[in-house]
Design an enzyme around this catalytic site. Sequence first.
Site, PDB file in Angstrom:
ATOM      1  N   CYS A 283       0.849  -1.183   0.000  1.00 17.67           N
ATOM      2  CA  CYS A 283       0.000   0.000   0.000  1.00 17.67           C
ATOM      3  C   CYS A 283       0.892   1.243   0.000  1.00 17.67           C
ATOM      4  CB  CYS A 283      -0.890  -0.029   1.239  1.00 17.67           C
ATOM      5  SG  CYS A 283      -1.666   1.535   1.644  1.00 17.67           S
ATOM      6  N   GLU A 284       0.656   2.122  -0.952  1.00 13.60           N
ATOM      7  CA  GLU A 284       1.501   3.315  -1.030  1.00 13.60           C
ATOM      8  C   GLU A 284       1.220   4.316   0.083  1.00 13.60           C
ATOM      9  OE1 GLU A 284      -0.737   6.266  -4.164  1.00 13.60           O
ATOM     10  OE2 GLU A 284       0.563   4.718  -4.994  1.00 13.60           O
ATOM     11  N   HIS A 285       0.117   4.169   0.784  1.00 12.47           N
ATOM     12  CA  HIS A 285      -0.220   5.119   1.846  1.00 12.47           C
ATOM     13  C   HIS A 285       0.477   4.814   3.166  1.00 12.47           C
ATOM     14  CE1 HIS A 285      -4.039   5.520  -0.701  1.00 12.47           C
ATOM     15  NE2 HIS A 285      -3.235   6.519  -0.987  1.00 12.47           N
ATOM     16  N   HIS A 286       0.697   3.514   3.452  1.00 14.11           N
ATOM     17  CA  HIS A 286       1.281   3.134   4.737  1.00 14.11           C
ATOM     18  C   HIS A 286       2.508   2.233   4.597  1.00 14.11           C
ATOM     19  CE1 HIS A 286      -3.003   3.985   5.672  1.00 14.11           C
ATOM     20  NE2 HIS A 286      -2.441   4.678   6.633  1.00 14.11           N
TER      21      HIS A 286
ATOM     22  N   GLN B 108      -5.030  -0.606  -4.834  1.00 21.50           N
ATOM     23  CA  GLN B 108      -5.649  -1.734  -5.541  1.00 21.50           C
ATOM     24  C   GLN B 108      -6.441  -1.266  -6.759  1.00 21.50           C
ATOM     25  OE1 GLN B 108      -7.577  -4.547  -2.958  1.00 21.50           O
ATOM     26  NE2 GLN B 108      -8.991  -5.192  -4.543  1.00 21.50           N
TER      27      GLN B 108
ATOM     28  N   HIS C 160      -5.925  -6.048   3.213  1.00 18.68           N
ATOM     29  CA  HIS C 160      -4.973  -4.952   3.405  1.00 18.68           C
ATOM     30  C   HIS C 160      -4.565  -4.901   4.875  1.00 18.68           C
ATOM     31  CE1 HIS C 160      -5.594  -2.798  -0.530  1.00 18.68           C
ATOM     32  NE2 HIS C 160      -6.547  -3.709  -0.553  1.00 18.68           N
TER      33      HIS C 160
ATOM     34  N   CYS D  94      -3.023  -2.662   6.349  1.00 26.49           N
ATOM     35  CA  CYS D  94      -3.231  -1.335   6.936  1.00 26.49           C
ATOM     36  C   CYS D  94      -4.628  -1.213   7.536  1.00 26.49           C
ATOM     37  CB  CYS D  94      -2.971  -0.230   5.911  1.00 26.49           C
ATOM     38  SG  CYS D  94      -3.974  -0.319   4.422  1.00 26.49           S
TER      39      CYS D  94
END
Length: 184
Positions: A71-74, A112, A140, A142
Site C-alpha cells: 500500500c503506497e499510503h502506509h 488496488q 490490506h 493497513c
Amino acid sequence: MRDAVGIILAAIGEDSTREGLIGTPDRVEKMFQEICSGYQADLVKIVNGAVFHEAAEGMILIRDIEFYSLCEHHLMPFFGKVHVAYIPDGKIIGLSKIPRIVDMYARRLQVQERMTHQIMEAIQSVLAPKGIAVVVEASHLCARMRGVKKEQAKLVTSLFTGVFDSNNTLRNEFFERLKMDVLL
C-alpha cells in the site's frame, strides 16, 4: 536506504547495534528491491512474443492468481487473488504471461484500484480482445493491523471492458466460473 532504516529504528526506540538488528538495514534494502521490482519490469519483455494468432472463441479465464503488494499510503502489505478473463479477437497469450503482468504491477507501491486498471490496460494493449474482465480481491494489513482493525474485511475491485461490459450474460458466466471448483 540502509541509513533511513537506521533512523527509523532509532525513532521507534530500538538500538540498531543490537545483535538481532545489526543486519536489518541491509535485509530491508534487499527486501524493498525484491518486492518493488515491478518498476524495472517491461511489458514487452514480459510478453516476450508469446502472443499467438488463433481463432479461439469463448472466454479464456485465469483465476486465483496470487499477488503481494505494498500500500503506497502506509507501506504495509496487501495481498490476495486476481482473476482475469478475456474474449479473444484473433489473438491469445501464453498462459504464464498474465500472472507475470499481475506481478509487474503488484510489485510496486500501489493502490488496488490503480493496479486493477493497469492490469486491464496491459492486456488491452497486448491483445486488443473483444472484452476483458479483471477482479482483484485483497486483504490490506493497513486495515487489519492498524486503523479500523477489521481482520475479515476485503477490498474487491473490478473492471469490465468490451463484451464483458455490454453483455450481462457473459459477465454472469464469468462470475459463475469464479465460483467453480475445478477438478483435475
